[in-house]
Design a protein around this motif. Structure first.
Motif: not given
Length: 374
Positions: A333-344
């Motif tokens: 498991w690697v912790s991440v942060k989400r950025g912008i999303a587009a489509n899938d």
């Protein structure tokens, strides 16, 4: 009789002993099959079959929808500068006016009296000045004959002349001040626009605007509007005046308008934690009205050299947001942060790099450290 009974007891005991010996020698065939099935089920849990995708860098663009408001490009409330009465009204609500156009005239009889008094004071001071100047000129001419006029008398005459001249200039300044008040009796348009409010009638007493006082007129420039929006802090990075937005208003259905970003605040609002943006909207056909609300689609800038993954590869648990990296068939498991999303697709930031393999369909059912197979 007793002997026969004892023999029966001994036989029963021998039967139980033999059964125990058989059980102690090992499991029967049915038990072995059940144990094998249990081992297979455990192996299936510990080594789930998953689809892996390689980590890649890419570029991702998206849009966000934010509410906005259309404001007049210019708007001014017009008040009377001096206490007066409305003499003429030359415009009304909806009138289109041009810069410098006369909108209303006011009347203040006391100002006319003050103007006449100021004119009289100018004439009075000029008469005094002419007399003192004539006296000085005569003394100056006489002083050319030695011993006729003392030097002190000549200096006093000159000082009197200069003082009277200063009084003339002061009287003229007072006259200009009253004359400026007369100019305030004419209300003129400071720019081209439309009268959107008229709060007075003929004969009304008006005066300088103050708290709670309605203006005589409200003038708006409606040929060009300001579209004002607030962009959340998380979406402000990279926005510039090169971006263009699209928007709709409820009153005009599905008609789509476009506008270019012209002004950015360059700072966040302390309460809303957002940046104010303004777009100029040209409204020559006047379809749009000031203070309409708009639904605005703002393009988010694309970023180079960011990790882009399928949305399904990012899992969210009660503890954290993570992706599952697979190294030597082991889940990590690697912790991440989400950025912008587009489509899938979605941008992620964390301890992963191009070339790593991650689970395409991640979930917390694949435990950290478990064995996986692809």
């Amino acid at each position: 009789m007793n002997t026969k009974k004892n023999r029966s007891i001994i036989a029963v005991m021998a039967l139980f002993i033999s059964a125990g010996l058989v059980a102690s020698c090992g499991p029967n065939k049915k038990q072995l099959e059940e144990q094998a099935q249990t081992v297979q089920e455990v192996d299936a849990v510990e080594t789930p079959a998953v689809t892996l995708v390689p980590v890649q860098k890419g570029k991702l663009s998206s849009t966000i929808a934010v509410p906005g408001e259309l404001l007049p490009y210019q708007q001014v409330d017009l008040y009377a500068k001096v206490n007066s009465y409305v003499k003429k009204l030359l415009v009304d609500i909806g009138s289109e006016v041009h810069q410098g156009q006369l909108l209303a005239t006011l009347e203040a009889p006391e100002i006319n009296s003050q103007l006449a008094g100021a004119q009289s004071r100018i004439q009075q001071q000029q008469a005094i000045y002419f007399a003192s100047k004539a006296t000085y000129d005569r003394l100056l001419s006489t002083s050319k004959t030695p011993g006729t006029v003392s030097e002190n008398d000549l200096e006093q005459a000159e000082a009197k002349k200069n003082s009277d001249l200063a009084n003339v200039e002061a009287a003229k300044s007072a006259y200009k001040e009253v004359g400026a008040s007369v100019a305030y009796l004419e209300i003129r348009a400071p720019f081209d626009g439309v009268i959107t409010a008229r709060n007075v009638n003929l004969g009304a007493y008006v005066g300088p605007g103050g708290k709670g006082t309605d203006p005589l007129f409200v003038l708006q420039d409606q040929k060009r509007l300001r579209l004002v929006i607030s962009v959340p802090e998380s979406s402000t990075g990279g926005l510039s005046n090169k971006n263009e937005v699209s928007f709709t208003v409820r009153a005009l259905g599905n008609q789509i308008f476009t506008a270019k970003i012209q002004r950015l605040a360059g700072a966040l609002d302390e309460k809303l934690r957002s940046e104010r943006l303004e777009m100029d909207v040209y409204n020559k056909d006047k379809k749009l009205l000031p203070h309409m609300f708009a639904e605005v689609n703002v393009p988010l800038p694309s970023r180079d050299s960011t990790i882009v993954l399928p949305k399904t590869a990012v899992a969210i648990s009660t503890e954290k947001v993570f992706v599952i990296k697979v190294v030597d068939h082991k889940a990590e498991w690697v912790s991440v942060k989400r950025g912008i999303a587009a489509n899938d697709k979605v941008e992620v930031y964390g301890d992963i790099k191009p070339g790593d393999l991650v689970v395409k369909l991640a979930s917390d059912e694949i435990r950290d450290g478990s064995t996986v197979k692809d």
